[in-house]
Design an enzyme around this catalytic site. Structure first.
Site: not given
Length: 279
Positions: A37, A67, A70, A107, A142, A176, A179, A211, A224, A226, A256
């Site tokens: 975050r 990664h 976000y 992203h 991604e 992904d 995605h 992913h 989105d 998962h 993920e």
């Protein structure tokens, strides 16, 4: 063969992540470069990074897939959002050189009403200001599900970003599965065709990582969420075909999925078994 792993906590450093990966039966892994975050990154211990490099070489690890947080949004409408993206992105690329030759995935961002074309322009601007000829890290765009104003919801949008990047040799794509399924690519019934489309639009030479995620949503939902492998709309047979596909061998496959160590251990072993079944 493929390399299989999952997302691990970077709180205790590279060596600890490497040892944890081995306990799960993995030979790659992903980690967030800082809190997902946002916020400041933890200082890197060079000795810890050196021990990890030795461990990874000894156990024949594949490429590691770091990664970005976000909250990194290079195409945000607010200047302070873009400023954080530039700072975090450039800091992370410097930090990645402690484990040279690996991948840094992010992203592409959300244009928040500015339009996809403006978003693409801003993302490419970040990359052109940040990529260096001397870096050993490959930066991965991604594939996105198309939620809200996300950029990267189609192969064409990723291609448009790449077209504007000067140091294309430093770039790649992370596909992904959740995605692209949510984005409308039918990888259950037409995976070969989806991969052919990726090759025609972007080029398979740019595909560097996968992913591996099932999806709680039906095809084209543009969400989105998962799911564990085999517990969503994609299903295990699709993952069998994906893991065993001859054009995807040698890539890192990162789980993920919403799981624990026991669940990831099973998924990692399962995907490796699928890959070994290929003709």
């Amino acid at each position: 063969m493929i390399y299989t792993g999952c997302h691990l906590s970077s709180a205790k450093g590279f060596e600890a992540m490497g040892k944890n990966a081995l306990k799960l039966g993995a030979d790659t892994f992903a980690f967030f470069t800082r809190n997902p975050r946002g916020g400041n990154a933890k200082a890197i211990d060079p000795a810890d990074a050196a021990r990890f490099r030795e461990l990874a070489a000894k156990h024949h690890f594949g490429k590691i897939v770091a990664h970005a947080p976000y909250t990194l949004n290079p195409c945000g409408a607010k200047e302070e959002v873009r400023d954080f993206a530039f700072r975090a992105f450039q800091e992370d690329l410097v930090r990645m050189e402690y484990i040279p030759g690996n991948y840094y995935n992010f992203h592409p961002g959300s244009h928040v009403g500015q339009g996809a074309e403006k978003g693409i322009e801003l993302i490419a601007d970040l990359l052109n200001q940040s990529l260096k000829t001397e870096q050993t890290t490959t930066v991965l765009l991604e594939t996105m599900a198309g939620k809200g104003t996300e950029v990267g919801r189609s192969f064409e949008e990723l291609r448009a970003i790449l077209d504007r990047v000067e140091l294309k040799e430093k770039m790649g794509v992370c596909l992904d599965t959740c995605h692209v399924w949510d984005g409308g690519y039918d990888i259950v019934n037409h995976f070969n065709e989806a991969l052919e489309e990726f090759d025609a639009v972007i080029g398979l030479n740019y595909l560097k990582a996968i992913h591996s995620n099932d999806s709680l949503n039906p095809l084209g939902a543009h969400k989105d969420r998962h799911a564990r492998l085999g517990e969503g709309h994609i299903g295990l047979e699709a993952f069998r075909r994906i893991a065993s596909h001859p054009k995807l061998q040698g890539l890192p496959f990162i789980m993920e999925t919403p799981n624990d160590d026991e669940g990831w251990t099973k998924e990692i072993a399962m995907m490796r078994k699928f890959a070994e079944e290929r003709n």
